[in-house]
Design a protein around this motif. Sequence first.
Motif, mmCIF file in Angstrom:
data_model
loop_
_atom_site.group_PDB
_atom_site.id
_atom_site.type_symbol
_atom_site.label_atom_id
_atom_site.label_comp_id
_atom_site.label_asym_id
_atom_site.label_seq_id
_atom_site.Cartn_x
_atom_site.Cartn_y
_atom_site.Cartn_z
ATOM 1 N N ASP A 239 -3.660 -3.469 5.122
ATOM 2 C CA ASP A 239 -4.160 -4.326 6.195
ATOM 3 C C ASP A 239 -4.607 -3.550 7.436
ATOM 4 O OD1 ASP A 239 -3.618 -6.409 4.532
ATOM 5 O OD2 ASP A 239 -2.048 -7.324 5.745
ATOM 6 N N ALA B 272 -2.981 -8.095 -0.700
ATOM 7 C CA ALA B 272 -2.054 -7.203 -1.396
ATOM 8 C C ALA B 272 -2.783 -6.545 -2.567
ATOM 9 C CB ALA B 272 -0.864 -8.009 -1.892
ATOM 10 N N ASN C 173 9.942 3.788 6.800
ATOM 11 C CA ASN C 173 9.819 2.325 6.907
ATOM 12 C C ASN C 173 10.905 1.786 7.826
ATOM 13 O OD1 ASN C 173 8.299 -0.035 5.749
ATOM 14 N ND2 ASN C 173 10.368 -0.688 5.247
ATOM 15 N N VAL D 122 8.094 3.373 13.447
ATOM 16 C CA VAL D 122 7.024 4.234 13.947
ATOM 17 C C VAL D 122 6.620 3.712 15.322
ATOM 18 C CG1 VAL D 122 4.667 5.052 13.548
ATOM 19 C CG2 VAL D 122 6.193 4.633 11.596
ATOM 20 N N GLY E 222 0.812 -1.212 0.000
ATOM 21 C CA GLY E 222 0.000 0.000 0.000
ATOM 22 C C GLY E 222 0.844 1.260 0.000
ATOM 23 N N LYS F 190 -0.107 -17.801 -10.964
ATOM 24 C CA LYS F 190 0.419 -17.261 -9.703
ATOM 25 C C LYS F 190 1.693 -16.450 -9.969
ATOM 26 C CE LYS F 190 0.599 -17.059 -5.150
ATOM 27 N NZ LYS F 190 -0.459 -16.482 -4.333
HETATM 28 P P1 FAD Z 1 2.727 -4.833 4.057
HETATM 29 O O1 FAD Z 1 2.882 -5.119 2.615
HETATM 30 O O2 FAD Z 1 2.829 -5.947 5.009
HETATM 31 O O3 FAD Z 1 3.716 -3.653 4.466
HETATM 32 C C1 FAD Z 1 3.791 -3.076 5.733
HETATM 33 C C2 FAD Z 1 5.125 -2.340 5.838
HETATM 34 O O4 FAD Z 1 5.151 -1.576 7.034
HETATM 35 C C3 FAD Z 1 6.340 -3.260 5.873
HETATM 36 O O5 FAD Z 1 7.338 -2.785 5.007
HETATM 37 C C4 FAD Z 1 6.800 -3.181 7.329
HETATM 38 O O6 FAD Z 1 8.183 -3.351 7.494
HETATM 39 C C5 FAD Z 1 6.392 -1.755 7.692
HETATM 40 N N1 FAD Z 1 6.179 -1.553 9.118
HETATM 41 C C6 FAD Z 1 5.387 -2.268 9.944
HETATM 42 N N2 FAD Z 1 5.411 -1.748 11.182
HETATM 43 C C7 FAD Z 1 6.233 -0.688 11.134
HETATM 44 C C8 FAD Z 1 6.640 0.281 12.082
HETATM 45 N N3 FAD Z 1 6.198 0.242 13.343
HETATM 46 N N4 FAD Z 1 7.488 1.251 11.695
HETATM 47 C C9 FAD Z 1 7.941 1.315 10.428
HETATM 48 N N5 FAD Z 1 7.584 0.451 9.466
HETATM 49 C C10 FAD Z 1 6.738 -0.534 9.826
HETATM 50 N N6 FAD Z 1 -2.462 -11.166 -0.575
HETATM 51 C C11 FAD Z 1 -2.822 -11.302 -1.873
HETATM 52 O O7 FAD Z 1 -3.487 -10.404 -2.429
HETATM 53 N N7 FAD Z 1 -2.478 -12.418 -2.589
HETATM 54 C C12 FAD Z 1 -1.710 -13.415 -2.072
HETATM 55 O O8 FAD Z 1 -1.402 -14.396 -2.750
HETATM 56 C C13 FAD Z 1 -1.287 -13.289 -0.704
HETATM 57 N N8 FAD Z 1 -0.493 -14.224 -0.161
HETATM 58 C C14 FAD Z 1 -0.003 -14.041 1.109
HETATM 59 C C15 FAD Z 1 0.904 -14.975 1.621
HETATM 60 C C16 FAD Z 1 1.442 -14.810 2.878
HETATM 61 C C17 FAD Z 1 2.443 -15.798 3.399
HETATM 62 C C18 FAD Z 1 1.050 -13.675 3.671
HETATM 63 C C19 FAD Z 1 1.649 -13.462 5.061
HETATM 64 C C20 FAD Z 1 0.154 -12.757 3.166
HETATM 65 C C21 FAD Z 1 -0.393 -12.915 1.899
HETATM 66 N N9 FAD Z 1 -1.290 -11.984 1.342
HETATM 67 C C22 FAD Z 1 -1.703 -12.129 0.033
HETATM 68 C C23 FAD Z 1 -1.731 -10.805 2.115
HETATM 69 C C24 FAD Z 1 -0.881 -9.583 1.762
HETATM 70 O O9 FAD Z 1 0.490 -9.887 1.866
HETATM 71 C C25 FAD Z 1 -1.217 -8.382 2.653
HETATM 72 O O10 FAD Z 1 -2.594 -8.147 2.591
HETATM 73 C C26 FAD Z 1 -0.446 -7.147 2.174
HETATM 74 O O11 FAD Z 1 0.943 -7.328 2.360
HETATM 75 C C27 FAD Z 1 -0.897 -5.871 2.885
HETATM 76 O O12 FAD Z 1 -0.193 -4.767 2.405
HETATM 77 P P2 FAD Z 1 0.178 -3.564 3.370
HETATM 78 O O13 FAD Z 1 0.762 -2.498 2.514
HETATM 79 O O14 FAD Z 1 -0.987 -3.222 4.225
HETATM 80 O O15 FAD Z 1 1.280 -4.148 4.358
#
Ligand code: FAD
Length: 405
Positions: free
Chosen positions: A301, A318, A37, A81, A14, A379
């Motif tokens: 998320d 994702a 990050n 953060v 995101g 995939k």
């Molecule tokens: P993320 O991509 O998780 O990014 C969050 C970021 O914030 C990371 O870089 C982290 O380091 C950073 N962060 C966290 N806390 C802090 C902090 N306190 N300070 C600074 N930085 C911080 N979704 C699909 O659509 N298709 C799939 O096939 C799929 N397969 C998956 C398989 C697995 C094993 C897992 C675990 C998840 C899967 N998902 C899939 C779900 C998907 O990965 C998540 O929904 C997605 O990553 C969410 O994106 P995001 O940007 O919210 O968070």
Amino acid sequence: MRKPKVVVLGAGYGGLMTVTRLQKLVGVNEAEIVLVNKNDYHYETTWLHEASAGTLHHDRVRYDIRDVIDRNKVEFIQATVEDIHPSENKVILDSGEIEYDYLVVALGAEPETFGIQGLKEHAFSISNVNSARQIREHIEYQFATYNTEEEKKDERLTIVVGGAGFTGIEFLGELVNRVPELCREYDIDFEKVRIVCVEAAPMVLPGFDPELVKYATARLESKGVEFRIGTAIKEVTADGIIVAKGEDEVEEIKAGTVVWAAGVRGNSIIEKAGFENMRARVKVNPDLRAPGYDNVFIIGDCSLIINEEINRPYPPTAQIAMQQGEVCARNLAALIRGKEELETFKPDIKGTVCSLGEDDAIGIVFGKKLMGTKAAFMKKVVDNRALYMIGGTSLVFKKGKFNFF
Ligand code: FAD
């Protein structure tokens, strides 16, 4: 005139999508963009099950954030953060404070423990590169240690996976391919290894097409997975898990490795910051802003979007996080230019593909059911597309998956 300052927290799907789109939409003189990050790299969360099982090296699932941002327009701060003070337009980092005019919270998910005793202390979760690396190393250590002990502990070779949802099944798919390799490497009889999947719900992959679920379950069972469906984990201990058996009875399953893959919640920073939330996820307004805060967007998320057709939240993915990033960037650009009318976010679900190892999968893509090699091909297309959306062709060539056949 002072430029508005946009601060984006989290460089996952995101956050990076927001920044890479926003850097194209606004000029250097229009806004100051800051990305924060924890690490200096982005990791493909959707590939972490592979790094955890050891079927893909963890360096393949991550890339340098500076490679995909325009450094003339975006300042990158590597920091953790710790808190957000939305009423003061301030973020607290481990290295200091940062103020903003507009904030995007994209900090991803944390494991949901459902209050299960011992889970935090004794189970691993597939959450980031560090945890993936630790799971791979731990399993390998158990296999490596087995033959060094005079009195053999077979439970070292038992791996329990909590949860038969998407992440659990994808991890099992990798494990069943990795375990025979580990057996060869460490001279272990394959018959001694147990891979047990424990799921409290009455089915595998709830919500997925039953024919595809049947295929996935049969494929994993044929490669050695024991499914314990409709079985709740009561406790995780240093020796394994305790599950409920009938009304009052319990059973212990001894295991050297327990991996929890049964659900996530939003980032706890959301709760700490005082946003109204449900399990650390904020039910955002249609334009992705947090209720009550016109200058705070919450995506990925950490956000909660209701599927109006069934009146239930969309599962966090994702796919949705990236689509939100695109809309968020356009809405930020509109606000920076003084526009009040913002775009409404509506997920466009193109399909879902669940891998069963690198050569097998199940999925529904554009309404069409797929299984086996066709689904596995799809995939990889999906995985490469995510790279392309953020870093273009060069990132696909650098990190993409091309082992199609
Ligand atoms: P993320 O991509 O998780 O990014 C969050 C970021 O914030 C990371 O870089 C982290 O380091 C950073 N962060 C966290 N806390 C802090 C902090 N306190 N300070 C600074 N930085 C911080 N979704 C699909 O659509 N298709 C799939 O096939 C799929 N397969 C998956 C398989 C697995 C094993 C897992 C675990 C998840 C899967 N998902 C899939 C779900 C998907 O990965 C998540 O929904 C997605 O990553 C969410 O994106 P995001 O940007 O919210 O968070």
